[in-house]
Design an enzyme around this catalytic site. Structure first.
Site, PDB file in Angstrom:
ATOM      1  N   ALA A 195       0.825  -1.208   0.000  1.00 23.84           N
ATOM      2  CA  ALA A 195       0.000   0.000   0.000  1.00 23.84           C
ATOM      3  C   ALA A 195       0.858   1.255   0.000  1.00 23.84           C
ATOM      4  CB  ALA A 195      -0.937  -0.017   1.203  1.00 23.84           C
ATOM      5  N   GLY A 197       0.331   3.947  -1.647  1.00 25.30           N
ATOM      6  CA  GLY A 197      -0.550   5.107  -1.543  1.00 25.30           C
ATOM      7  C   GLY A 197      -0.967   5.408  -0.120  1.00 25.30           C
ATOM      8  N   ASP A 198      -1.141   4.363   0.684  1.00 22.74           N
ATOM      9  CA  ASP A 198      -1.500   4.559   2.089  1.00 22.74           C
ATOM     10  C   ASP A 198      -0.310   5.036   2.907  1.00 22.74           C
ATOM     11  OD1 ASP A 198      -4.187   3.792   1.900  1.00 22.74           O
ATOM     12  OD2 ASP A 198      -3.710   1.678   2.142  1.00 22.74           O
ATOM     13  N   ILE A 199       0.794   4.325   2.797  1.00 20.34           N
ATOM     14  CA  ILE A 199       1.948   4.648   3.635  1.00 20.34           C
ATOM     15  C   ILE A 199       2.548   5.991   3.240  1.00 20.34           C
ATOM     16  CG2 ILE A 199       4.291   3.922   4.250  1.00 20.34           C
ATOM     17  CD1 ILE A 199       3.310   1.049   4.153  1.00 20.34           C
ATOM     18  N   ALA A 202       0.421   8.547   4.774  1.00 22.67           N
ATOM     19  CA  ALA A 202       0.636   8.546   6.222  1.00 22.67           C
ATOM     20  C   ALA A 202       1.912   9.283   6.597  1.00 22.67           C
ATOM     21  CB  ALA A 202       0.685   7.107   6.735  1.00 22.67           C
TER      22      ALA A 202
END
Length: 423
Positions: A195, A197-199, A202
């Site tokens: 992920a 895009g998530d990390i 974040a």
């Protein structure tokens, strides 16, 4: 499996304790109220918790954070599913179950907000505002709050994608990196590094939070930190647009050796982008004549003759070596190379062990193999690494947090629970 920096076994995470929410660290005393789910924000708040912040996670009654429903999963002591996405993003937090769609649940969150430095959410753009928990609502009761939103396409700038839902692969695809790496008529390789895009979102959220806290230290004012996942991935896949602007097309890189090569037991990656490094490579693989070959006099020549000249020689040299041995020899010659490791090889890697980069979360459903969660990559010389604490069970700290923070009595908690406002 998870080992400490001195080579000993890393301790398993301890139980989070409502009476001692902060494990110490450079962010000790910083408090985060996180209305979060899945990974884009939970990874950020877990990093803050690992640095000493007290993170209280607000989850909906019943199913909780949707990451709990991911697969693969284990079961908690109550027999409920706890999925991999949740397990790797929620170490060291406390869980409170509140129904935000109930006005009484919204009021509980607004009552809690002034007791926290940061209020963070990662719902679809505009969702918190419609619930009465947007930035303006929180700022009205807590002007010094740092309010953080993480969403697919942002909350504060008009965009044609505002209403779209987004997961990490969606914004990764929209960043251009999938198409840049796709070959021929093959479909794109989706989520090639997990992920990103998530990390990525974040990490930028964490930077924004720390900058906003520093700004508040100077001015006393809070502010809105707005992170769009697509923005974050475009920032991380900078080569797509930067190289396009400089004349390269369809994922072409600048002329250099940046390729995978085969050894006796697998593959390794080698990067050579300077003439002095190419000369070292030529000497190492037994082809000193490369440095005087007119075909290989330029970096573009290296690329043009990679398959007919360079690869056969490099792989012929590496055929009698393991990928680890090849990389050790390349490294000794001052060349950057790394083996392509399998999952099992990463788990057993001596660097990973030495740096304590795998944390063992014991399973609670009778399976002997612990769940492995990446450790904290931030090392600070003046701040010891706090002990890891396991992820919270659903609603584990509801009563303690609401009683300690808001002074709610046992009777009031029972009434709210009976009405489904808390769980």
């Amino acid at each position: 499996m998870g080992t400490g920096e001195n080579g000993g076994a890393a301790p398993s995470p301890s139980d989070p304790s409502p009476s001692d929410p902060s494990p110490g660290g450079p962010l000790e005393g910083v408090r985060v109220l996180a209305l979060e789910q899945m990974q884009a924000l939970p990874y950020a708040t877990q990093l803050l918790a690992r640095l000493g912040a007290d993170v209280v996670k607000v989850e909906p009654p019943g199913r909780g954070d949707s990451g709990r429903g991911s697969l693969p999963a284990m079961t908690d002591p109550a027999g409920r599913r706890v999925g991999a996405t949740f397990l790797r993003n929620n170490l060291g937090k406390r869980s409170v179950c509140v129904d935000l769609k109930d006005p009484r649940g919204r009021d509980l969150v607004l009552a809690l907000a002034p007791r926290f430095d940061i209020v963070a959410e990662n719902s679809k753009a505009g969702a918190m505002r419609r619930l009465g928990l947007g930035y303006e609502d929180v700022a009205a009761v807590h002007p010094a709050a740092v309010y953080v939103s993480v969403s697919g396409f942002g909350n504060t700038v008009p965009t044609p994608y505002a209403a779209r839902p987004a997961f990490a692969p969606v914004v990764e695809a929209m960043s251009g990196i999938y198409e840049a790496k796709r070959t021929g008529d093959a479909p794109p390789a989706v989520a090639p590094v997990g992920a990103l895009g998530d990390i990525g979102a974040a990490l930028y959220a964490s930077i924004g939070i720390l900058a906003a806290l520093r700004h508040r230290d100077r001015t006393g004012r809070g502010q809105y930190v707005d992170i769009a996942m697509l923005d974050s991935v475009i920032a991380m896949t900078d080569i797509v647009t930067n190289l396009w602007s400089m004349g390269l097309r369809k994922g072409d890189l600048g002329p250099l050796i940046l390729h995978g090569f085969r050894a006796s037991d697998g593959w390794f990656v080698l990067q050579v982008g300077r003439e002095e490094h190419f000369a070292r490579l030529a000497g190492l693989v037994g082809r000193p004549g490369w440095t005087s070959d007119p075909q290989l006099a330029t970096r573009q020549g290296w690329v043009d003759h990679l398959e007919d000249e360079l690869r056969p020689a490099i792989e012929g040299w590496a055929a009698g070596l393991t990928k680890a041995e090849a990389c050790e020899a390349l490294g000794a010659a001052g060349l950057a190379a790394g083996p392509c490791l399998s999952d099992e090889e990463v788990v057993a890697d001596p660097h990973v062990r030495a740096r304590g980069m795998l944390v063992e979360v014991p399973r609670t459903d009778g399976v002997e193999q612990p769940v492995l969660v990446p450790g904290n990559p931030v090392r600070m010389s003046a701040a010891p690494v706090p002990a890891e604490r396991r992820p919270p069970w659903l609603g584990e700290h509801t009563d303690a947090v609401l009683a300690d923070e808001l002074g709610l009595s046992a009777a009031e908690l029972k009434a709210l629970r009976g009405d489904g406002v808390i769980a």
